[in-house]
Design a protein around this motif. Structure first.
Motif, PDB file in Angstrom:
ATOM      1  N   UNK A 156      44.081  -6.923  59.594  1.00  0.00           N
ATOM      2  CA  UNK A 156      43.613  -5.562  59.816  1.00  0.00           C
ATOM      3  C   UNK A 156      43.066  -4.955  58.549  1.00  0.00           C
ATOM      4  N   UNK A 157      42.250  -3.905  58.702  1.00  0.00           N
ATOM      5  CA  UNK A 157      41.679  -3.293  57.503  1.00  0.00           C
ATOM      6  C   UNK A 157      41.699  -1.774  57.597  1.00  0.00           C
ATOM      7  N   UNK A 158      42.001  -1.148  56.464  1.00  0.00           N
ATOM      8  CA  UNK A 158      41.934   0.310  56.357  1.00  0.00           C
ATOM      9  C   UNK A 158      40.928   0.621  55.257  1.00  0.00           C
ATOM     10  N   UNK A 159      40.028   1.551  55.533  1.00  0.00           N
ATOM     11  CA  UNK A 159      38.897   1.762  54.639  1.00  0.00           C
ATOM     12  C   UNK A 159      39.115   2.951  53.702  1.00  0.00           C
ATOM     13  N   UNK A 160      38.191   3.037  52.764  1.00  0.00           N
ATOM     14  CA  UNK A 160      38.262   4.068  51.736  1.00  0.00           C
ATOM     15  C   UNK A 160      38.223   5.476  52.335  1.00  0.00           C
ATOM     16  N   UNK A 161      37.220   5.677  53.184  1.00  0.00           N
ATOM     17  CA  UNK A 161      37.094   6.974  53.833  1.00  0.00           C
ATOM     18  C   UNK A 161      37.692   6.837  55.226  1.00  0.00           C
ATOM     19  N   UNK A 204      44.936   0.165  63.116  1.00  0.00           N
ATOM     20  CA  UNK A 204      44.978  -1.220  62.635  1.00  0.00           C
ATOM     21  C   UNK A 204      46.278  -1.914  63.061  1.00  0.00           C
ATOM     22  N   UNK A 205      47.391  -1.153  63.077  1.00  0.00           N
ATOM     23  CA  UNK A 205      48.686  -1.753  63.388  1.00  0.00           C
ATOM     24  C   UNK A 205      48.844  -2.079  64.871  1.00  0.00           C
ATOM     25  N   UNK A 206      48.117  -1.331  65.720  1.00  0.00           N
ATOM     26  CA  UNK A 206      48.333  -1.442  67.164  1.00  0.00           C
ATOM     27  C   UNK A 206      48.143  -2.865  67.676  1.00  0.00           C
ATOM     28  N   UNK A 207      47.255  -3.629  67.043  1.00  0.00           N
ATOM     29  CA  UNK A 207      46.984  -4.991  67.532  1.00  0.00           C
ATOM     30  C   UNK A 207      47.889  -6.027  66.875  1.00  0.00           C
ATOM     31  N   UNK A 208      48.927  -5.543  66.166  1.00  0.00           N
ATOM     32  CA  UNK A 208      49.901  -6.427  65.525  1.00  0.00           C
ATOM     33  C   UNK A 208      49.269  -7.471  64.600  1.00  0.00           C
ATOM     34  N   UNK A 209      48.606  -7.024  63.576  1.00  0.00           N
ATOM     35  CA  UNK A 209      48.076  -7.980  62.606  1.00  0.00           C
ATOM     36  C   UNK A 209      49.234  -8.508  61.761  1.00  0.00           C
ATOM     37  N   UNK A 228      48.367  -9.346  58.393  1.00  0.00           N
ATOM     38  CA  UNK A 228      47.904  -8.945  57.069  1.00  0.00           C
ATOM     39  C   UNK A 228      47.205  -7.601  57.191  1.00  0.00           C
ATOM     40  N   UNK A 229      47.400  -6.740  56.205  1.00  0.00           N
ATOM     41  CA  UNK A 229      46.727  -5.449  56.203  1.00  0.00           C
ATOM     42  C   UNK A 229      45.976  -5.308  54.878  1.00  0.00           C
ATOM     43  N   UNK A 272      42.738   3.247  50.023  1.00  0.00           N
ATOM     44  CA  UNK A 272      43.019   4.059  51.212  1.00  0.00           C
ATOM     45  C   UNK A 272      43.324   5.523  50.908  1.00  0.00           C
ATOM     46  N   UNK A 273      43.608   5.844  49.686  1.00  0.00           N
ATOM     47  CA  UNK A 273      43.975   7.242  49.413  1.00  0.00           C
ATOM     48  C   UNK A 273      42.958   7.947  48.539  1.00  0.00           C
ATOM     49  N   UNK A 274      41.847   7.275  48.223  1.00  0.00           N
ATOM     50  CA  UNK A 274      40.932   7.878  47.242  1.00  0.00           C
ATOM     51  C   UNK A 274      40.262   9.141  47.765  1.00  0.00           C
ATOM     52  N   UNK A 275      40.192   9.302  49.093  1.00  0.00           N
ATOM     53  CA  UNK A 275      39.549  10.499  49.623  1.00  0.00           C
ATOM     54  C   UNK A 275      40.579  11.572  50.002  1.00  0.00           C
ATOM     55  N   UNK A 276      41.826  11.365  49.610  1.00  0.00           N
ATOM     56  CA  UNK A 276      42.889  12.259  50.099  1.00  0.00           C
ATOM     57  C   UNK A 276      43.531  13.089  48.987  1.00  0.00           C
TER      58      UNK A 276
END
Lengths: 293, 276
Positions: B113-118, B186-191, B193-194, B199-203
C-alpha cells in the motif's frame, strides 16, 4: 492629434464593437418577443404548449407545438445516444491510454468533424445513411428521425470528446496516483475515479452538445422530413422546430399573417430551450471550478 | 517468509548496507539489489542495495532530489508510468523479484500500500474512499466491506471523529483527517507493506504527531517504509534509517546509531543540519 485623444478614440471604437454584439442579441430577442406576443394574442399559450397537432399552413389550422418539440427531442436524443458513449470513450482513450503524441494529432483531427458543412452531413444522412439503415430496417421511411439523428451524433462527437478530455485532464494527478497505488487497472482508474471526478465537466460537454443538436437545422431539414407528428417513432418522417422555420421562411407565406408569426413562436421556443440548457451548463461549470481549488 | 538463501546472497552482504536482523526474522521483507534508476539519461539512483526487515519501520532521509522518493516508489512500481524511467538490478519482496514479467503489478500494489505526500482522497464519501480498494477487487459482500471500512478507520484512529457521517464527502475533512483517511484506505485491503512518501509534510504539527503515533502502532502488523525530510520524525518513528545523497546510499543502519554515531562525515553533517 494628441496621444490622449487617440487613445480615447481607440477605446470608443473597441467599446462600440463590443456593444454591437450585445445590441444584436438584444435586438433578436426583442423581435422574437414582439412577434411572438402578436402570435399569442391570436393563439392561446395553453393550446400552443399542449396541442398535439401542428398544421398552421393547412386550411384546418392547429397550433400545438408538441409535434415539433417531440421531433426535436427525438433527433437530439438519438444524436446524444451516439455521441455520448463514443465521445466519452474517445476522451478516456486519449486521456488515459493514448501516448501524448497521438493525443496531440487525434484531438484536432476529431474536431474536423465539427467543421464539416452541415449541408454535407444532411446529404450524407439522406443519400447514404438512410439507404444503409434500410438494409436492417426495411420499414424505414425515406425521411426519418433515425438517420439524421445518428449523423448529427457523429457531428457532435468532438463536442463531447474534446470537452470531456479537458475535464479528465483537469482531474488532479494525485487522484490517478491514489488509484494506481491501490492496485487499480487503467480501466478501473478511468471509469471509477477519473470519470466520476470529471463528471461535472462531462455533463457540461453533453449539455453543450445537446444544445448544438437542438439548434442544428440543415441535417434535419434535409433528411428528417417536413411532417410534424407527435411521435417518438424514429422510423417515420417528422419535423423539428428548426426544420419548420426553414420550411416557412423559404416558402411564400405573406408577412404579418398568423402563419408567418408561427416562425417566431417556434423560434422563441427554441431560444428558451437552448438558453435554459446553456445556463445549466454555465451553472455546473462554475460550481465545478470551486471544487478543486 | 521464505528463502534463507536470500540473506546469503552475495550481493547483499555489503557490510555498510546491512541492518541488524533481529533474531525472529531471518530474511528480509523487502530487498534492493544493486539498483540503478534512470530518467532518460539522468541517473537518479546509483547502485543501491539494502534489505528491509519485516514489521520494522525504515526511514529514507536525505536532501531534496537525493532520490529517496524515487527509491521508495520502486517497491510498488509506481515509477513504471513515468516517461523515460528505466532501472537495473532487482527489487525483491519475500525473496521474489517484483519486476519479473510474471508479476501482476495491480496485485503487487494490493499488497504494497502507499500513502502520498499530499492527502489525496477521492471525491467520494468517506465510506466509499475506504471501500474503494475492496470494490475494485470485485468484492460484493456489503457486510464484509462495512466491517473492513470501520476496522480500517479505527486502525487509522479516524473512526471516532467520523463515525456519525461516513456519507460525508471526504474532501470536507481537514488535511490531517484526510491523510488518516488515506491511510485507512490503504489498510482496508490488508497490505503487508506500507510505503509512506512524506506523509506529514503537508500537515500541521498536531496532525503530524497523530500520524506518527499511528505509524508506531501499525508496525505490529505491517512493514513500513517512510520517506521524510524531517530529521526529528525519522529519529522518532523509525527502527532503521537510510541516508541517501545524490542517488547514492551513504549510510544505512540502526536509527539510533545513525543519529548518535554515524560512520560517515556526510551523514553527520546532514543530521546536524550543516547542509541539506
Amino acid at each position: 492629434m494628441s496621444r490622449k485623444l487617440k487613445e480615447q478614440i481607440i477605446e470608443k471604437v473597441l467599446a462600440f464593437c463590443a456593444l454591437v454584439t450585445i445590441l444584436t442579441t438584444i435586438g433578436i430577442v426583442l423581435i422574437l418577443l414582439v412577434e411572438a406576443v402578436g402570435f399569442f394574442q391570436e393563439v392561446s399559450i395553453v393550446d400552443f404548449l399542449t396541442g398535439t397537432e401542428w398544421t398552421p399552413l393547412f386550411a384546418d389550422k392547429s397550433y400545438g407545438i408538441l409535434p415539433l418539440i417531440s421531433g426535436t427531442l427525438l433527433t437530439t436524443f438519438i444524436a446524444i445516444a451516439v455521441a455520448l458513449p463514443i465521445g466519452l470513450t474517445i476522451a478516456v482513450y486519449l486521456n488515459e491510454y493514448a501516448p501524448r503524441k497521438l493525443q496531440k494529432v487525434v484531438k484536432p483531427l476529431l474536431e474536423v468533424l465539427a467543421v464539416v458543412p452541415t449541408v454535407v452531413y444532411g446529404f450524407f444522412a439522406l443519400m447514404i445513411v438512410t439507404p444503409f439503415l434500410k438494409i436492417f430496417i426495411p420499414d424505414l421511411s425515406g425521411f426519418n428521425a433515425l438517420s439524421p439523428g445518428i449523423v448529427m451524433g457523429i457531428m457532435i462527437i468532438p463536442f463531447v470528446s474534446s470537452l470531456s478530455e479537458d475535464a479528465l485532464d483537469a482531474v488532479p494527478d494525485s487522484l490517478r496516483q491514489a488509484s494506481y497505488g491501490m492496485g487499480s487497472t487503467k480501466f478501473q482508474t478511468a471509469f471509477r475515479v477519473l470519470v466520476p471526478a470529471a463528471s461535472s465537466g462531462i455533463v457540461v460537454s453533453v449539455i453543450l452538445a445537446i444544445s448544438r443538436a437542438i439548434g442544428e437545422t440543415m441535417i434535419v431539414a434535409i433528411a428528417a422530413g417536413q411532417n410534424p407528428q407527435f411521435t417518438f417513432d424514429p422510423t417515420v418522417p417528422i419535423e423539428t422546430i428548426t426544420a419548420y422555420i426553414v420550411q416557412v421562411s423559404s416558402g411564400d407565406v405573406p408577412q404579418g399573417t398568423i402563419a408567418y408569426k408561427t416562425i417566431f413562436a417556434a423560434g422563441i421556443t427554441l431560444f428558451v430551450l437552448t438558453f435554459i440548457l446553456n445556463n445549466i451548463s454555465y451553472w455546473i461549470k462554475s460550481r465545478y471550478q470551486e471544487k478543486y481549488e | 517468509m521464505e528463502s534463507d538463501s536470500q540473506s546469503s546472497n552475495p550481493k547483499t552482504t555489503q557490510v555498510e548496507t546491512k541492518p541488524k536482523l533481529n533474531s525472529k526474522h531471518q530474511s528480509y521483507k523487502l530487498q534492493a539489489q544493486n539498483v540503478d534508476v534512470f530518467y532518460e539519461d539522468f541517473q537518479a539512483i546509483n547502485n543501491i542495495s539494502l534489505g528491509i526487515v519485516e514489521n520494522s519501520i525504515t526511514a529514507f532521509i536525505g536532501p531534496s532530489g537525493c532520490g529517496k522518493s524515487t527509491f521508495l516508489r520502486l517497491f510498488n512500481r509506481m515509477n513504471d508510468y513515468i516517461d523515460g524511467f528505466s532501472m537495473n538490478g532487482n527489487i525483491l519482496m519475500d525473496g521474489k523479484d517484483i519486476y519479473d514479467e510474471s508479476v501482476n503489478v495491480e496485485e503487487l500494489r494490493k499488497i504494497v500500500g502507499m500513502v502520498f505526500q499530499k492527502p489525496n482522497p477521492f471525491p467520494k464519501s468517506i465510506y466509499e474512499n475506504v471501500a474503494y480498494g475492496l470494490r475494485i477487487q470485485g468484492i460484493k459482500d456489503e457486510e464484509y466491506i462495512e466491517n473492513r471500512v470501520i476496522e480500517s478507520l479505527k486502525q487509522s484512529t479516524l473512526y471516532s471523529e467520523v463515525e456519525d457521517n461516513l456519507d460525508k464527502m471526504a474532501l470536507s475533512l481537514s488535511g490531517g483527517q484526510q491523510q488518516r483517511l488515506c491511510i485507512a484506505r490503504a489498510l482496508a485491503v490488508k497490505p503487508t507493506v506500507l510505503l509512506m512518501d512524506e506523509p506529514t509534510s503537508a500537515l500541521d504539527p498536531i496532525s503530524s504527531g497523530k500520524i506518527e503515533d499511528l505509524i508506531h502502532e501499525l508496525k505490529e502488523d505491517y512493514t513500513i517504509v517512510i520517506v521524510t525530510h524531517n530529521m526529528q520524525q525519522a529519529g522518532r518513528v523509525s527502527d532503521n534509517t537510510a541516508f541517501l545523497y545524490m542517488g547514492n546510499l551513504v549510510e544505512y543502519g540502526d536509527t539510533q546509531k545513525i543519529f548518535t554515531n554515524p560512520e560517515k562525515d556526510r551523514t553527520q553533517n546532514y543530521i546536524t543540519g550543516r547542509f541539506g
